[in-house]
Design a protein around this motif. Sequence first.
Motif, PDB file in Angstrom:
ATOM      1  N   GLU A  17       3.117  47.334  32.239  1.00  0.00           N
ATOM      2  CA  GLU A  17       4.560  47.517  32.295  1.00  0.00           C
ATOM      3  C   GLU A  17       5.213  46.803  31.106  1.00  0.00           C
ATOM      4  OE1 GLU A  17       6.998  45.700  35.452  1.00  0.00           O
ATOM      5  OE2 GLU A  17       8.033  47.632  35.606  1.00  0.00           O
ATOM      6  N   ILE A  18       6.002  47.537  30.333  1.00  0.00           N
ATOM      7  CA  ILE A  18       6.626  46.936  29.147  1.00  0.00           C
ATOM      8  C   ILE A  18       8.133  46.776  29.334  1.00  0.00           C
ATOM      9  CG2 ILE A  18       7.008  47.176  26.665  1.00  0.00           C
ATOM     10  CD1 ILE A  18       4.251  48.583  26.608  1.00  0.00           C
ATOM     11  N   LEU A  19       8.809  47.819  29.770  1.00  0.00           N
ATOM     12  CA  LEU A  19      10.238  47.667  30.078  1.00  0.00           C
ATOM     13  C   LEU A  19      10.380  47.400  31.566  1.00  0.00           C
ATOM     14  CD1 LEU A  19      12.024  50.402  27.929  1.00  0.00           C
ATOM     15  CD2 LEU A  19      11.323  48.086  27.302  1.00  0.00           C
ATOM     16  N   PRO A  37      12.786  39.169  20.070  1.00  0.00           N
ATOM     17  CA  PRO A  37      11.549  38.808  19.372  1.00  0.00           C
ATOM     18  C   PRO A  37      10.560  39.971  19.278  1.00  0.00           C
ATOM     19  CG  PRO A  37      11.652  37.794  21.550  1.00  0.00           C
ATOM     20  CD  PRO A  37      12.980  38.430  21.313  1.00  0.00           C
ATOM     21  N   ASN A  38       9.586  39.835  18.397  1.00  0.00           N
ATOM     22  CA  ASN A  38       8.501  40.812  18.253  1.00  0.00           C
ATOM     23  C   ASN A  38       7.849  41.031  19.618  1.00  0.00           C
ATOM     24  OD1 ASN A  38       7.661  39.181  15.195  1.00  0.00           O
ATOM     25  ND2 ASN A  38       8.562  41.201  15.369  1.00  0.00           N
ATOM     26  N   GLY A  39       7.560  42.282  19.896  1.00  0.00           N
ATOM     27  CA  GLY A  39       6.814  42.592  21.111  1.00  0.00           C
ATOM     28  C   GLY A  39       7.642  42.547  22.388  1.00  0.00           C
ATOM     29  N   SER A  40       8.964  42.458  22.272  1.00  0.00           N
ATOM     30  CA  SER A  40       9.781  42.356  23.488  1.00  0.00           C
ATOM     31  C   SER A  40      10.086  43.719  24.099  1.00  0.00           C
ATOM     32  CB  SER A  40      11.079  41.589  23.194  1.00  0.00           C
ATOM     33  OG  SER A  40      11.800  42.193  22.143  1.00  0.00           O
ATOM     34  N   GLY A  41       9.761  44.799  23.366  1.00  0.00           N
ATOM     35  CA  GLY A  41       9.919  46.133  23.951  1.00  0.00           C
ATOM     36  C   GLY A  41      11.036  46.964  23.345  1.00  0.00           C
ATOM     37  N   LYS A  42      11.569  46.549  22.209  1.00  0.00           N
ATOM     38  CA  LYS A  42      12.697  47.258  21.594  1.00  0.00           C
ATOM     39  C   LYS A  42      12.295  48.675  21.156  1.00  0.00           C
ATOM     40  CE  LYS A  42      13.155  44.104  18.373  1.00  0.00           C
ATOM     41  NZ  LYS A  42      11.926  43.359  18.735  1.00  0.00           N
ATOM     42  N   SER A  43      11.181  48.776  20.429  1.00  0.00           N
ATOM     43  CA  SER A  43      10.734  50.108  19.993  1.00  0.00           C
ATOM     44  C   SER A  43      10.314  50.951  21.193  1.00  0.00           C
ATOM     45  CB  SER A  43       9.565  50.005  19.015  1.00  0.00           C
ATOM     46  OG  SER A  43       9.990  49.404  17.811  1.00  0.00           O
ATOM     47  N   THR A  44       9.743  50.305  22.196  1.00  0.00           N
ATOM     48  CA  THR A  44       9.360  51.028  23.415  1.00  0.00           C
ATOM     49  C   THR A  44      10.587  51.693  24.030  1.00  0.00           C
ATOM     50  OG1 THR A  44       7.530  49.515  23.822  1.00  0.00           O
ATOM     51  CG2 THR A  44       8.358  50.736  25.729  1.00  0.00           C
ATOM     52  N   LEU A  45      11.695  50.985  24.038  1.00  0.00           N
ATOM     53  CA  LEU A  45      12.937  51.555  24.564  1.00  0.00           C
ATOM     54  C   LEU A  45      13.328  52.791  23.750  1.00  0.00           C
ATOM     55  CD1 LEU A  45      15.443  51.402  26.432  1.00  0.00           C
ATOM     56  CD2 LEU A  45      16.523  49.958  24.689  1.00  0.00           C
ATOM     57  N   LYS A  54       3.396  58.817  25.002  1.00  0.00           N
ATOM     58  CA  LYS A  54       2.603  57.622  25.357  1.00  0.00           C
ATOM     59  C   LYS A  54       3.321  56.713  26.349  1.00  0.00           C
ATOM     60  CE  LYS A  54      -1.096  56.240  22.480  1.00  0.00           C
ATOM     61  NZ  LYS A  54      -1.158  56.127  21.021  1.00  0.00           N
ATOM     62  N   TYR A  55       4.641  56.870  26.436  1.00  0.00           N
ATOM     63  CA  TYR A  55       5.425  55.941  27.233  1.00  0.00           C
ATOM     64  C   TYR A  55       5.795  56.580  28.569  1.00  0.00           C
ATOM     65  CZ  TYR A  55       5.374  53.534  22.842  1.00  0.00           C
ATOM     66  OH  TYR A  55       4.942  52.913  21.707  1.00  0.00           O
ATOM     67  N   THR A  56       5.267  56.013  29.645  1.00  0.00           N
ATOM     68  CA  THR A  56       5.484  56.581  30.982  1.00  0.00           C
ATOM     69  C   THR A  56       6.683  55.916  31.639  1.00  0.00           C
ATOM     70  OG1 THR A  56       3.082  56.699  31.133  1.00  0.00           O
ATOM     71  CG2 THR A  56       4.318  57.092  33.165  1.00  0.00           C
ATOM     72  N   THR A 201      17.535  45.615  15.455  1.00  0.00           N
ATOM     73  CA  THR A 201      17.339  44.861  14.213  1.00  0.00           C
ATOM     74  C   THR A 201      16.869  43.433  14.473  1.00  0.00           C
ATOM     75  OG1 THR A 201      18.370  44.160  12.147  1.00  0.00           O
ATOM     76  CG2 THR A 201      19.768  44.107  14.092  1.00  0.00           C
ATOM     77  N   HIS A 202      16.271  42.847  13.465  1.00  0.00           N
ATOM     78  CA  HIS A 202      15.892  41.434  13.532  1.00  0.00           C
ATOM     79  C   HIS A 202      16.861  40.550  12.773  1.00  0.00           C
ATOM     80  CE1 HIS A 202      12.082  41.373  15.567  1.00  0.00           C
ATOM     81  NE2 HIS A 202      11.771  42.496  14.957  1.00  0.00           N
ATOM     82  N   TYR A 203      17.678  41.184  11.925  1.00  0.00           N
ATOM     83  CA  TYR A 203      18.440  40.373  10.985  1.00  0.00           C
ATOM     84  C   TYR A 203      19.942  40.563  11.130  1.00  0.00           C
ATOM     85  CZ  TYR A 203      13.826  40.276   9.023  1.00  0.00           C
ATOM     86  OH  TYR A 203      12.487  40.130   8.875  1.00  0.00           O
TER      87      TYR A 203
HETATM   88  N1  ATP Z   1       1.475  52.796  22.266  1.00  0.00           N
HETATM   89  C1  ATP Z   1       1.203  51.552  22.688  1.00  0.00           C
HETATM   90  N2  ATP Z   1      -0.033  51.196  23.073  1.00  0.00           N
HETATM   91  C2  ATP Z   1      -0.306  49.954  23.519  1.00  0.00           C
HETATM   92  N3  ATP Z   1       0.599  48.969  23.602  1.00  0.00           N
HETATM   93  C3  ATP Z   1       1.845  49.257  23.245  1.00  0.00           C
HETATM   94  C4  ATP Z   1       2.225  50.549  22.752  1.00  0.00           C
HETATM   95  N4  ATP Z   1       3.545  50.533  22.467  1.00  0.00           N
HETATM   96  C5  ATP Z   1       3.959  49.297  22.747  1.00  0.00           C
HETATM   97  N5  ATP Z   1       2.955  48.514  23.210  1.00  0.00           N
HETATM   98  C6  ATP Z   1       3.047  47.098  23.565  1.00  0.00           C
HETATM   99  O1  ATP Z   1       4.298  46.890  24.171  1.00  0.00           O
HETATM  100  C7  ATP Z   1       4.861  45.647  23.765  1.00  0.00           C
HETATM  101  C8  ATP Z   1       6.249  45.920  23.151  1.00  0.00           C
HETATM  102  O2  ATP Z   1       6.091  46.603  21.906  1.00  0.00           O
HETATM  103  P1  ATP Z   1       7.322  47.137  21.059  1.00  0.00           P
HETATM  104  O3  ATP Z   1       6.793  47.842  19.882  1.00  0.00           O
HETATM  105  O4  ATP Z   1       8.230  47.875  21.959  1.00  0.00           O
HETATM  106  O5  ATP Z   1       8.018  45.756  20.626  1.00  0.00           O
HETATM  107  P2  ATP Z   1       9.227  45.484  19.630  1.00  0.00           P
HETATM  108  O6  ATP Z   1      10.221  44.678  20.401  1.00  0.00           O
HETATM  109  O7  ATP Z   1       9.686  46.756  19.015  1.00  0.00           O
HETATM  110  O8  ATP Z   1       8.553  44.547  18.525  1.00  0.00           O
HETATM  111  P3  ATP Z   1       8.811  44.408  16.925  1.00  0.00           P
HETATM  112  O9  ATP Z   1      10.013  43.531  16.809  1.00  0.00           O
HETATM  113  O10 ATP Z   1       7.584  43.720  16.428  1.00  0.00           O
HETATM  114  O11 ATP Z   1       9.015  45.775  16.354  1.00  0.00           O
HETATM  115  C9  ATP Z   1       3.866  45.039  22.777  1.00  0.00           C
HETATM  116  O12 ATP Z   1       3.086  44.119  23.484  1.00  0.00           O
HETATM  117  C10 ATP Z   1       3.034  46.238  22.327  1.00  0.00           C
HETATM  118  O13 ATP Z   1       1.737  45.872  21.962  1.00  0.00           O
END
Ligand code: ATP
Length: 248
Positions: A17-19, A37-45, A54-56, A201-203
């Motif tokens: 579970e990411i979001l 921060p990195n990996g917090s799920g922003k791109s997942t959103l 890929k995102y369920t 954004t980060h900045y």
């Molecule tokens: N396709 C995927 N396969 C496996 N893990 C994924 C996938 N997409 C996201 N994750 C995991 O989900 C978490 C959130 O990733 P995400 O890319 O959403 O973060 P982010 O906030 O955009 O980070 P960044 O600031 O580094 O871009 C991470 O732990 C990442 O490894």
Amino acid sequence: MSTLEIRDLHVAVGDKEILRGVNLTVSAGETHAIMGPNGSGKSTLAYAIAGHPKYTITSGAVLLDGEDMLAMSVDERARAGLFLAMQYPVEVPGVSVSNFLRSAVTAVRGEAPKLREFAKDLKNGMDALSIDPAFAQRNTNEGFSGGEKKRHEILQLELLKPKIAVLDETDSGLDVDALRVVSEGINRFRDTGDTGVLLITHYTRILRYVKPDFVHVFAGGRIVEEGGPELADKLEDEGYESYVKASA
Ligand SMILES: Nc1ncnc2c1ncn2[C@@H]1O[C@H](COP(=O)(O)OP(=O)(O)OP(=O)(O)O)[C@@H](O)[C@H]1O
Ligand SMILES: [Mg+2]
């Protein structure tokens, strides 16, 4: 006036579970910044809203003007007025920028733009973003520098005129001049009042040019703090540590 509503959205990749319950409403004319921060799920959103397979979506809702986005295919979402500028734009070998953009406009409008009209819009868009005219004939994103890819994303935005634009780190890797040009592109677009912008954004750098109405802090897969532009300055000074601890 368009509105994107994200309600209690839960998203998983595989069984992870990411979001974990995202609530956010973006209306036309508003700019929302998401920082975290990195990996917090922003791109997942961003990917989940756009319909990446890929995102369920495990629960929650995403509505555009009351319509269920989650029931739509990726194409239907784009036609409904959603645009995603990806953090890492993909290369499309063998397809020129000009053909790529014309296909995208055709797909979104449901009919091909007249060649002459499209050529004019393309030229105006490229001029406004200081993109070398030779780029129209290059293969899409192939061998583009980081900054060139990002300008190309904004060129798409100008031509597609979406209702809601999600821009995932469109500012990363830009030099100061490119940042200004790209920001002006976003502002031009936002100032029409017809589009809502969700800027990941980060900045705080880009937020000096593109003034957000709202800033949301993302940590551990949800929004943990919300405020106005002043929140971005606080984040720059203090970092995310207190939010990360609180969300764990
Ligand atoms: N396709 C995927 N396969 C496996 N893990 C994924 C996938 N997409 C996201 N994750 C995991 O989900 C978490 C959130 O990733 P995400 O890319 O959403 O973060 P982010 O906030 O955009 O980070 P960044 O600031 O580094 O871009 C991470 O732990 C990442 O490894
Ligand atoms: Mg990301």
